[in-house]
Scaffold this active site. Sequence first.
Site, PDB file in Angstrom:
ATOM      1  N   TYR A 179       0.972  -1.209   0.200  1.00 11.26           N
ATOM      2  CA  TYR A 179       0.160  -0.135  -0.050  1.00 11.26           C
ATOM      3  C   TYR A 179       0.799   1.193   0.021  1.00 11.26           C
ATOM      4  O   TYR A 179       0.731   2.247  -0.759  1.00 11.26           O
ATOM      5  CB  TYR A 179      -0.700   0.115   1.233  1.00 11.26           C
ATOM      6  CG  TYR A 179      -1.819   1.139   1.466  1.00 11.26           C
ATOM      7  CD1 TYR A 179      -2.888   1.415   0.334  1.00 11.26           C
ATOM      8  CD2 TYR A 179      -1.503   1.838   2.518  1.00 11.26           C
ATOM      9  CE1 TYR A 179      -3.800   2.455   0.666  1.00 11.26           C
ATOM     10  CE2 TYR A 179      -2.418   3.163   2.585  1.00 11.26           C
ATOM     11  CZ  TYR A 179      -3.879   3.286   1.776  1.00 11.26           C
ATOM     12  OH  TYR A 179      -4.390   4.348   2.037  1.00 11.26           O
ATOM     13  N   LYS A 217       0.885   4.000  -2.963  1.00  8.41           N
ATOM     14  CA  LYS A 217       0.580   5.230  -2.700  1.00  8.41           C
ATOM     15  C   LYS A 217       1.718   6.348  -3.406  1.00  8.41           C
ATOM     16  O   LYS A 217       1.587   7.472  -3.888  1.00  8.41           O
ATOM     17  CB  LYS A 217       0.125   5.836  -1.289  1.00  8.41           C
ATOM     18  CG  LYS A 217      -1.232   5.101  -1.090  1.00  8.41           C
ATOM     19  CD  LYS A 217      -2.411   5.504  -2.196  1.00  8.41           C
ATOM     20  CE  LYS A 217      -3.844   4.937  -1.556  1.00  8.41           C
ATOM     21  NZ  LYS A 217      -5.011   5.322  -2.234  1.00  8.41           N
TER      22      LYS A 217
HETATM   23  N1  LIG Z   1      -9.606   6.179   5.900  1.00  8.51           N
HETATM   24  C1  LIG Z   1      -8.024   6.328   6.060  1.00  8.51           C
HETATM   25  O1  LIG Z   1      -7.630   6.501   7.360  1.00  8.51           O
HETATM   26  C2  LIG Z   1      -7.492   6.744   4.691  1.00  8.51           C
HETATM   27  C3  LIG Z   1      -6.136   7.343   5.038  1.00  8.51           C
HETATM   28  C4  LIG Z   1      -5.084   7.785   3.855  1.00  8.51           C
HETATM   29  C5  LIG Z   1      -5.765   7.331   2.589  1.00  8.51           C
HETATM   30  N2  LIG Z   1      -7.080   6.641   2.456  1.00  8.51           N
HETATM   31  C6  LIG Z   1      -7.440   6.759   1.146  1.00  8.51           C
HETATM   32  O2  LIG Z   1      -8.594   7.102   0.904  1.00  8.51           O
HETATM   33  C7  LIG Z   1      -9.353   6.589  -0.255  1.00  8.51           C
HETATM   34  C8  LIG Z   1     -10.837   6.100   0.254  1.00  8.51           C
HETATM   35  O3  LIG Z   1     -10.797   5.429   1.581  1.00  8.51           O
HETATM   36  P1  LIG Z   1     -11.795   5.161   2.536  1.00  8.51           P
HETATM   37  O4  LIG Z   1     -10.849   5.443   3.749  1.00  8.51           O
HETATM   38  O5  LIG Z   1     -12.832   6.052   2.365  1.00  8.51           O
HETATM   39  O6  LIG Z   1     -12.167   3.627   2.548  1.00  8.51           O
HETATM   40  P2  LIG Z   1     -13.391   2.767   2.516  1.00  8.51           P
HETATM   41  O7  LIG Z   1     -14.588   3.433   3.365  1.00  8.51           O
HETATM   42  O8  LIG Z   1     -12.865   1.285   2.396  1.00  8.51           O
HETATM   43  O9  LIG Z   1     -13.793   3.162   1.140  1.00  8.51           O
HETATM   44  C9  LIG Z   1     -13.319   2.783  -0.040  1.00  8.51           C
HETATM   45  C10 LIG Z   1     -13.900   2.842  -1.442  1.00  8.51           C
HETATM   46  O10 LIG Z   1     -13.179   2.241  -2.594  1.00  8.51           O
HETATM   47  C11 LIG Z   1     -14.040   1.558  -3.016  1.00  8.51           C
HETATM   48  N3  LIG Z   1     -13.408   0.375  -3.886  1.00  8.51           N
HETATM   49  C12 LIG Z   1     -12.409  -0.359  -3.572  1.00  8.51           C
HETATM   50  N4  LIG Z   1     -11.983  -1.430  -4.298  1.00  8.51           N
HETATM   51  C13 LIG Z   1     -12.571  -1.045  -5.406  1.00  8.51           C
HETATM   52  C14 LIG Z   1     -12.669  -1.658  -6.718  1.00  8.51           C
HETATM   53  N5  LIG Z   1     -11.984  -2.457  -7.007  1.00  8.51           N
HETATM   54  N6  LIG Z   1     -13.491  -1.102  -7.540  1.00  8.51           N
HETATM   55  C15 LIG Z   1     -14.337  -0.027  -7.179  1.00  8.51           C
HETATM   56  N7  LIG Z   1     -14.349   0.511  -6.296  1.00  8.51           N
HETATM   57  C16 LIG Z   1     -13.379   0.143  -5.016  1.00  8.51           C
HETATM   58  C17 LIG Z   1     -14.949   0.953  -2.232  1.00  8.51           C
HETATM   59  O11 LIG Z   1     -16.159   0.555  -2.885  1.00  8.51           O
HETATM   60  P3  LIG Z   1     -16.696  -1.152  -2.762  1.00  8.51           P
HETATM   61  O12 LIG Z   1     -16.695  -1.571  -1.320  1.00  8.51           O
HETATM   62  O13 LIG Z   1     -18.252  -0.845  -3.336  1.00  8.51           O
HETATM   63  O14 LIG Z   1     -16.188  -1.647  -3.854  1.00  8.51           O
HETATM   64  C18 LIG Z   1     -15.242   2.112  -1.358  1.00  8.51           C
HETATM   65  O15 LIG Z   1     -16.207   2.868  -1.861  1.00  8.51           O
HETATM   66  C19 LIG Z   1      -8.364   5.322  -0.467  1.00  8.51           C
HETATM   67  O16 LIG Z   1      -7.783   5.514  -1.869  1.00  8.51           O
HETATM   68  C20 LIG Z   1      -7.531   5.216   0.645  1.00  8.51           C
HETATM   69  O17 LIG Z   1      -6.429   4.717   0.367  1.00  8.51           O
HETATM   70  C21 LIG Z   1      -7.832   6.569   3.504  1.00  8.51           C
END
Ligand SMILES: NC(=O)c1ccc[n+]([C@@H]2O[C@H](COP(=O)([O-])OP(=O)(O)OC[C@H]3O[C@@H](n4cnc5c(N)ncnc54)[C@H](OP(=O)(O)O)[C@@H]3O)[C@@H](O)[C@H]2O)c1
Length: 267
Positions: free
Chosen positions: A156, A160
Amino acid sequence: MDVDFSGKVVLVTGASAGIGEAAALLFAQYGASVALVGRNEKNLLSVTKRCEQSKGNPALAIVADLGTDAGCEETARRTKERFGRLDVLVNNAGVTARSTLQTADMQTFDTVFAIDVRGVYNLTRLLVPELIKTKGNIVNVSSISGSMVAVGSLPYSMAKAALDHFTRVISLELAPLGVRVNTVSPGVTISKIVQRVTNFTDEQYNEFLNEAAGAIPMGEVCTGEDVAKMILHLASDNSRLVTGVIVQVDGALQYAKLGNLMKKQVK
Ligand SMILES: NC(=O)c1ccc[n+]([C@@H]2O[C@H](COP(=O)([O-])OP(=O)(O)OC[C@H]3O[C@@H](n4cnc5c(N)ncnc54)[C@H](OP(=O)(O)O)[C@@H]3O)[C@@H](O)[C@H]2O)c1
């Protein structure tokens, strides 16, 4: 200056949950028509409905796996067919894994890279002609994991870091064509992403968030809306001449302290 996306079409990937859901709702609230992508149909349809109800603008749900070429192609095709234009592409969909060189198998590596790097590259490539026509912009959602050096989520972190460099390089390629490219890099943000890979109960997850807040000088973890607001700011005309930047939204998170917490989560 307020933001206004009236008459604009915005595609948000990973809009069925978390940060993407918050961003989709905010774009709709500020007047955009939205195309939303995710694999969980029930969640995606629920977010789509709320977007439509917000200001009465159209919202399109695209159930697709962006880790596949077919999913990227369907997403690009259906967005163009439905709206005939694209102003903003938000590459937010992502997955993580709690793993190290010694624990991660190649399946984990391939899955993370397929969604977090290859899918972003492919979808952007397919849609960039539309963004050139509208002089639109791209916002990638990366992570502080792409720049912090910590043990606990090796593929990961690498993915990133690749995404951050993707932003820098294509921002230069596309600048003469009037297309801006920026990244929002969240710190610890409340969502389902950690529980998806740790199987934490809600109680355990809340405990992690409390511990993480201890590593944040501003004392709070982020909400999806904190990150979404920066996505909208960078996508808006308020950022007219901003391109190639990586904006951290993390409350001044201290990497070493968070690294220790993540290391404990590796199985
Ligand atoms: N939360 C944190 O602490 C954090 C920190 C740094 C960066 N981020 C980044 O923020 C972004 C959003 O993450 P989040 O925290 O909101 O996580 P999340 O609640 O798990 O949401 C992830 C989203 O990505 C979608 N997704 C994952 N794999 C996919 C695929 N193969 N095709 C289509 N959609 C897909 C999921 O949809 P489905 O399940 O419906 O497929 C969901 O809508 C990510 O890029 C993550 O790396 C998050």
